[in-house]
Design a protein around this motif. Sequence first.
Motif, mmCIF file in Angstrom:
data_model
loop_
_atom_site.group_PDB
_atom_site.id
_atom_site.type_symbol
_atom_site.label_atom_id
_atom_site.label_comp_id
_atom_site.label_asym_id
_atom_site.label_seq_id
_atom_site.Cartn_x
_atom_site.Cartn_y
_atom_site.Cartn_z
ATOM 1 N N MET A 199 82.248 -41.432 56.803
ATOM 2 C CA MET A 199 81.788 -39.842 56.941
ATOM 3 C C MET A 199 80.251 -40.186 57.863
ATOM 4 O O MET A 199 79.556 -41.019 57.610
ATOM 5 C CB MET A 199 81.356 -39.385 55.767
ATOM 6 N N SER A 200 80.332 -39.225 58.835
ATOM 7 C CA SER A 200 79.076 -39.126 59.608
ATOM 8 C C SER A 200 77.829 -38.804 59.056
ATOM 9 O O SER A 200 77.841 -38.164 58.070
ATOM 10 C CB SER A 200 79.502 -38.289 61.170
ATOM 11 N N LYS A 201 76.818 -39.255 59.597
ATOM 12 C CA LYS A 201 75.322 -38.982 58.989
ATOM 13 C C LYS A 201 75.148 -37.633 59.332
ATOM 14 O O LYS A 201 74.568 -37.021 58.384
ATOM 15 C CB LYS A 201 74.359 -39.721 59.838
ATOM 16 N N GLU A 202 75.706 -36.827 60.395
ATOM 17 C CA GLU A 202 75.601 -35.591 60.427
ATOM 18 C C GLU A 202 76.155 -34.785 59.133
ATOM 19 O O GLU A 202 75.606 -33.675 58.623
ATOM 20 C CB GLU A 202 76.360 -34.984 61.780
ATOM 21 N N ILE A 203 77.167 -35.142 58.989
ATOM 22 C CA ILE A 203 77.797 -34.605 57.396
ATOM 23 C C ILE A 203 77.128 -34.842 56.081
ATOM 24 O O ILE A 203 76.762 -34.004 55.294
ATOM 25 C CB ILE A 203 79.143 -34.903 57.571
ATOM 26 N N ARG A 204 76.730 -36.008 56.140
ATOM 27 C CA ARG A 204 76.039 -36.349 55.022
ATOM 28 C C ARG A 204 74.490 -35.625 54.899
ATOM 29 O O ARG A 204 74.208 -35.224 53.951
ATOM 30 C CB ARG A 204 75.574 -37.888 54.809
ATOM 31 N N ASP A 205 73.957 -35.642 56.015
ATOM 32 C CA ASP A 205 72.409 -34.537 56.112
ATOM 33 C C ASP A 205 72.959 -33.389 55.792
ATOM 34 O O ASP A 205 72.203 -32.560 55.126
ATOM 35 C CB ASP A 205 72.020 -35.040 57.387
ATOM 36 N N TYR A 216 79.368 -28.982 43.579
ATOM 37 C CA TYR A 216 80.110 -29.580 44.883
ATOM 38 C C TYR A 216 81.142 -28.687 45.482
ATOM 39 O O TYR A 216 81.370 -28.696 46.523
ATOM 40 C CB TYR A 216 80.296 -31.027 44.582
ATOM 41 N N ARG A 217 81.936 -28.292 44.659
ATOM 42 C CA ARG A 217 83.080 -27.194 45.412
ATOM 43 C C ARG A 217 82.340 -26.252 45.907
ATOM 44 O O ARG A 217 82.955 -25.990 47.154
ATOM 45 C CB ARG A 217 83.697 -26.484 44.191
ATOM 46 N N SER A 247 86.962 -33.791 52.325
ATOM 47 C CA SER A 247 87.620 -33.604 51.104
ATOM 48 C C SER A 247 86.587 -33.441 50.003
ATOM 49 O O SER A 247 85.344 -33.575 50.039
ATOM 50 C CB SER A 247 88.350 -34.963 50.466
ATOM 51 N N GLU A 248 87.005 -32.817 48.881
ATOM 52 C CA GLU A 248 85.997 -32.538 47.874
ATOM 53 C C GLU A 248 85.630 -33.785 47.271
ATOM 54 O O GLU A 248 84.212 -33.727 46.974
ATOM 55 C CB GLU A 248 86.722 -31.823 46.637
ATOM 56 N N ALA A 249 86.236 -34.858 46.940
ATOM 57 C CA ALA A 249 85.799 -36.141 46.491
ATOM 58 C C ALA A 249 84.601 -36.742 47.521
ATOM 59 O O ALA A 249 83.719 -37.268 47.011
ATOM 60 C CB ALA A 249 86.733 -37.203 46.463
ATOM 61 N N THR A 250 84.833 -36.531 48.721
ATOM 62 C CA THR A 250 83.943 -37.123 49.346
ATOM 63 C C THR A 250 82.518 -36.166 49.207
ATOM 64 O O THR A 250 81.240 -36.891 49.341
ATOM 65 C CB THR A 250 84.061 -36.822 50.965
ATOM 66 N N VAL A 251 82.502 -34.874 49.341
ATOM 67 C CA VAL A 251 81.360 -33.958 48.908
ATOM 68 C C VAL A 251 80.759 -34.682 47.491
ATOM 69 O O VAL A 251 79.578 -34.521 47.505
ATOM 70 C CB VAL A 251 81.662 -32.691 48.956
ATOM 71 N N LEU A 252 81.454 -34.937 46.518
ATOM 72 C CA LEU A 252 81.066 -34.977 45.143
ATOM 73 C C LEU A 252 80.476 -36.419 45.219
ATOM 74 O O LEU A 252 79.315 -36.447 44.673
ATOM 75 C CB LEU A 252 82.267 -35.232 44.201
ATOM 76 N N ARG A 253 80.977 -37.358 46.026
ATOM 77 C CA ARG A 253 80.345 -38.633 46.099
ATOM 78 C C ARG A 253 78.751 -38.472 46.724
ATOM 79 O O ARG A 253 77.981 -38.999 46.387
ATOM 80 C CB ARG A 253 81.172 -39.764 46.670
ATOM 81 N N SER A 254 78.794 -37.660 47.827
ATOM 82 C CA SER A 254 77.846 -37.690 48.491
ATOM 83 C C SER A 254 76.757 -36.965 47.916
ATOM 84 O O SER A 254 75.489 -37.226 47.723
ATOM 85 C CB SER A 254 78.003 -36.822 49.831
ATOM 86 N N CYS A 255 77.069 -35.988 47.107
ATOM 87 C CA CYS A 255 76.179 -35.216 46.251
ATOM 88 C C CYS A 255 75.452 -36.262 45.233
ATOM 89 O O CYS A 255 74.369 -35.946 44.893
ATOM 90 C CB CYS A 255 76.905 -34.048 45.552
ATOM 91 N N ARG A 256 76.350 -37.064 44.425
ATOM 92 C CA ARG A 256 75.893 -37.749 43.448
ATOM 93 C C ARG A 256 74.956 -39.020 43.981
ATOM 94 O O ARG A 256 74.026 -39.397 43.244
ATOM 95 C CB ARG A 256 77.256 -38.540 42.888
#
Length: 204
Positions: free
Chosen positions: A1-7, A21-22, A36-45
């Motif tokens: 996942m790119s830094k842009e999306i993480r930010d 997260y959903r 994916s939702e899982a990626t967003v969940l991990r990033s939020c956590r």
Amino acid sequence: MSKEIRDLIAHLARENPARGYRRVHGELVRLGYQVSEATVLRSCRSGPAPRSTDTSWSLHAQAKGLPAVDFFHVDTALLKRLYVFRFLIRDRDAKFAVTFDEVIASEGVTVVKTPLRTPRANCYAGRCVRTVRAECTGRMLIYNEQHLRSVLSEYVDHYNGHRPHQSRRQRPPDHDEQTVVPLAGRIERRKVLSGLINEYRRAA
């Protein structure tokens, strides 16, 4: 996942602490990101702890769902509140449920709905109330209901029979268009409401 999306995920989570997260994932999808939702969940956590949710009641946030109603009232010298009119003029907004009208009617007030598709209809009643307050009730001490009725009755006579109205070419509502006022004669002053308002006429 790119830094842009993480930010971006971190930014959305910070600005919307009440969203899970959903919801963040849904916003990303709407913005065209394939994640994916899982990626967003991990990033939020893994990110910083979200700010605590502000659960205080906010009038600003609720304003669009609240009916706006103004009542013309007068507070007496003895700190009693009197309501002036027997009618409530309101628009046909769906915010006004049937129960709203029933509660108002139970207090002896008649609900009058403005005509369909006339968003400016309320402004005339509002302007009238503002005028009465500015010229009359806001400049006098009112003692009780009987006194208020007497004051308003005298003011209504002045408002309809003498007060100039811009929308009527400075003529009062009860003015007879056929009447010609002579320019000759002495100008007389008549005091209304114990001198609160002056009326001027030509002496007969």
